[in-house]
Design a protein around this motif. Sequence first.
Motif, PDB file in Angstrom:
ATOM      1  N   ASP A 213      25.885  31.297   2.663  1.00  0.00           N
ATOM      2  CA  ASP A 213      24.560  31.137   2.047  1.00  0.00           C
ATOM      3  C   ASP A 213      24.687  30.717   0.584  1.00  0.00           C
ATOM      4  O   ASP A 213      23.963  29.831   0.103  1.00  0.00           O
ATOM      5  CB  ASP A 213      23.771  32.452   2.148  1.00  0.00           C
ATOM      6  N   ALA A 214      25.598  31.366  -0.132  1.00  0.00           N
ATOM      7  CA  ALA A 214      25.796  31.029  -1.548  1.00  0.00           C
ATOM      8  C   ALA A 214      26.310  29.599  -1.697  1.00  0.00           C
ATOM      9  O   ALA A 214      25.868  28.853  -2.578  1.00  0.00           O
ATOM     10  CB  ALA A 214      26.765  32.024  -2.195  1.00  0.00           C
ATOM     11  N   SER A 215      27.238  29.194  -0.826  1.00  0.00           N
ATOM     12  CA  SER A 215      27.771  27.822  -0.891  1.00  0.00           C
ATOM     13  C   SER A 215      26.683  26.802  -0.601  1.00  0.00           C
ATOM     14  O   SER A 215      26.607  25.755  -1.252  1.00  0.00           O
ATOM     15  CB  SER A 215      28.925  27.657   0.116  1.00  0.00           C
ATOM     16  N   ALA A 216      25.847  27.109   0.387  1.00  0.00           N
ATOM     17  CA  ALA A 216      24.766  26.173   0.739  1.00  0.00           C
ATOM     18  C   ALA A 216      23.788  26.009  -0.422  1.00  0.00           C
ATOM     19  O   ALA A 216      23.352  24.896  -0.736  1.00  0.00           O
ATOM     20  CB  ALA A 216      24.035  26.675   1.985  1.00  0.00           C
ATOM     21  N   LEU A 217      23.444  27.124  -1.076  1.00  0.00           N
ATOM     22  CA  LEU A 217      22.520  27.068  -2.209  1.00  0.00           C
ATOM     23  C   LEU A 217      23.118  26.251  -3.354  1.00  0.00           C
ATOM     24  O   LEU A 217      22.450  25.396  -3.944  1.00  0.00           O
ATOM     25  CB  LEU A 217      22.192  28.481  -2.683  1.00  0.00           C
TER      26      LEU A 217
ATOM     27  N   VAL B 133      27.950  24.203   6.309  1.00  0.00           N
ATOM     28  CA  VAL B 133      29.000  23.498   7.048  1.00  0.00           C
ATOM     29  C   VAL B 133      30.283  23.454   6.220  1.00  0.00           C
ATOM     30  O   VAL B 133      31.386  23.679   6.733  1.00  0.00           O
ATOM     31  CB  VAL B 133      28.545  22.071   7.412  1.00  0.00           C
ATOM     32  N   LEU B 134      30.149  23.182   4.921  1.00  0.00           N
ATOM     33  CA  LEU B 134      31.333  23.132   4.048  1.00  0.00           C
ATOM     34  C   LEU B 134      32.013  24.490   3.977  1.00  0.00           C
ATOM     35  O   LEU B 134      33.239  24.590   3.927  1.00  0.00           O
ATOM     36  CB  LEU B 134      30.933  22.660   2.654  1.00  0.00           C
ATOM     37  N   SER B 135      31.210  25.574   3.966  1.00  0.00           N
ATOM     38  CA  SER B 135      31.788  26.914   3.949  1.00  0.00           C
ATOM     39  C   SER B 135      32.611  27.163   5.202  1.00  0.00           C
ATOM     40  O   SER B 135      33.696  27.749   5.157  1.00  0.00           O
ATOM     41  CB  SER B 135      30.675  27.961   3.829  1.00  0.00           C
ATOM     42  N   ARG B 136      32.102  26.709   6.327  1.00  0.00           N
ATOM     43  CA  ARG B 136      32.848  26.901   7.571  1.00  0.00           C
ATOM     44  C   ARG B 136      34.122  26.061   7.585  1.00  0.00           C
ATOM     45  O   ARG B 136      35.138  26.480   8.138  1.00  0.00           O
ATOM     46  CB  ARG B 136      31.957  26.538   8.763  1.00  0.00           C
ATOM     47  N   LEU B 137      34.062  24.887   6.967  1.00  0.00           N
ATOM     48  CA  LEU B 137      35.241  24.026   6.928  1.00  0.00           C
ATOM     49  C   LEU B 137      36.317  24.553   5.990  1.00  0.00           C
ATOM     50  O   LEU B 137      37.495  24.230   6.156  1.00  0.00           O
ATOM     51  CB  LEU B 137      34.842  22.618   6.481  1.00  0.00           C
ATOM     52  N   THR B 138      35.929  25.325   4.995  1.00  0.00           N
ATOM     53  CA  THR B 138      36.887  25.783   3.982  1.00  0.00           C
ATOM     54  C   THR B 138      37.183  27.270   4.122  1.00  0.00           C
ATOM     55  O   THR B 138      38.274  27.663   4.529  1.00  0.00           O
ATOM     56  CB  THR B 138      36.361  25.469   2.575  1.00  0.00           C
ATOM     57  N   THR B 139      36.201  28.110   3.809  1.00  0.00           N
ATOM     58  CA  THR B 139      36.431  29.556   3.804  1.00  0.00           C
ATOM     59  C   THR B 139      36.819  30.079   5.176  1.00  0.00           C
ATOM     60  O   THR B 139      37.795  30.825   5.324  1.00  0.00           O
ATOM     61  CB  THR B 139      35.168  30.288   3.305  1.00  0.00           C
TER      62      THR B 139
END
Length: 614
Positions: free
Chosen positions: A223-227, A145-151
Amino acid sequence: MTSSTTGTTGTPDTPDTSGSAARKGSLAAFKGLLPYLAPYRRQFLLAGIALLFAAGATLAIPAAFKQMIDHGFGASVGARGIEHVNATFLALFGVAAVLAVATAARFYMVSWLGERVVADIRAAVYRHVVQQSPAFFETTRTGEVLSRLTTDTTLIQTVVGTSISLALRNTLLFGGGLVMLFVTSPKLTAIILGLLVLVVLPIVLFGRRVRKLSRDSQDRIADASALAGEILNAMPTVQAFTHESIEAGRFQHSVEGAFGTAIRRIRARATLTMLAIVLVFGAIVFVLWLGAHAVLEGNMTGGDLGQFILYAAIVAGSIGALSEVMGEAQRAAGATERLLELLAVRSDIQDPAHPRPLPPRLAGGARVTLDEVSFSYPSRPDSAALSHLKLDIAAGETVALVGPSGAGKTTLFQLLLRFYDPQAGGIRLDGIDIRDLSLHALRDAIGIVPQDTVIFSSSALENIRYGRPDASDEEVIAAAKMAAAHEFIERLPQGYGAFLGERGVRLSGGQRQRIAIARALLKNPPLLLLDEATSALDAESERLVQRALEAAMVGRTTIIIAHRLATVQRADRIIVLDEGRVVEAGTHAALVAHGGVYANLAALQFGAHAPAVA
């Protein structure tokens, strides 16, 4: 204790990450952004006007060079030729000034739009995510979710703030330059167009592969951000088991996977750019070679050829720029699809169309009724967490829930808070089915002290005030005193203004628990849920907090989950759950005398000091 940690599959609030959306066209993906662009029509209009002036100024430059060549250099040497050259260069400076002002205005407006629209999208996505039910967070990792909000939103910012403007600018230059090419030499222009048709097809086909790789690249980054997010939130456990090297290796593997996908995307995009430039410029160079022969044969003037060359360069440059923009757009299309998938998720738990109000609060708290409630978690539909559960808790009553792990105690709390809805039966609060209440009204009437205390990265004062944002400092301090938290908070370096660290790492487990209790007491709800509220306290703190909780229970309904039976002996009623059913109910003394499940649990905990059991 039944929990909901297992992933839920196939639920309506699970985002589609299958990649089916990636088969949509880029334009279809960007249509989803229109609601976020619509409020800023005025800014788009101003940017469009500036864009038109900039494109017009650019297209005027080749015409000025034609005049200079034919009527300046081509004229007989004398005052007339010098005057024409001077006038041409003065006009060129005026065109450059217009181009500079219009370009600056366009840059400012589109950059503002990019920042504004992305800020709106981020706020909308976050607002949407925090309203999802627990089933959503069972299947969606926080890092994703954070990746979608940022990247992903950063890519959209590039499109809105840069790519759209560049695409429109180069489309105007392409169209205007093409018209002027026809005006200059229809024959040569027709040849160019025929060649362009032959070279555009492979470019379009190759562009589809670039877009697919762009979507894959964003997925690997997520995937990398979630990990990373998961591991960083569990660092004490990682270090306690000496898994630093293992986790670093896992992240390295994930990063290398993202790098490999990104390199494939970059390689494909570089090939696309090379293909576009070679084919397009090759066609233009061939046509210009024909034009040079036309000048030598006297069929064109030198000014016409110069003008044709400049317009051809503008057209070729615009095509090259459009191919670059297309690469960015294809990459952002994947990011847009991912965000729209997230925004399309709908929780099963929704406010009713016409919520009913709760009756006026009475001094005795709230009455809670469970009528034949049956519930299975979506991830375990064949395993009943609660089965035909009937329970009537009077207003002001203190009820303790005990039983082995997996008996359904925590599940009952989750249903009361309407994190899930039961598959059968109903739950009523003061006689009203909780599905007929708004989620805000229902949860505002319930205070909870969870077993896993949540402390936010802010001060002690704001952490307690989370229970009631409009509470005064004096009310916060009073709640802290009731929860036996005031004394240790006062000893912190900045007292109530002390920063407690991420997830409260600067506090002990017992201190975090007392902060959570103070938060619930400040809320002052008619129904209080205590999930092992004193489990992390030492004996002295437990005695203080227990006394505070007993005072807080007066005038409200309290439901307690407890494994430590010493904390529930004074409850008005003890409900023993096993496999989602009520198997025993009564006071501590009555249940011990009965010699059933509760008596066995008491014997295990109290040992030789337990009352005799049958």
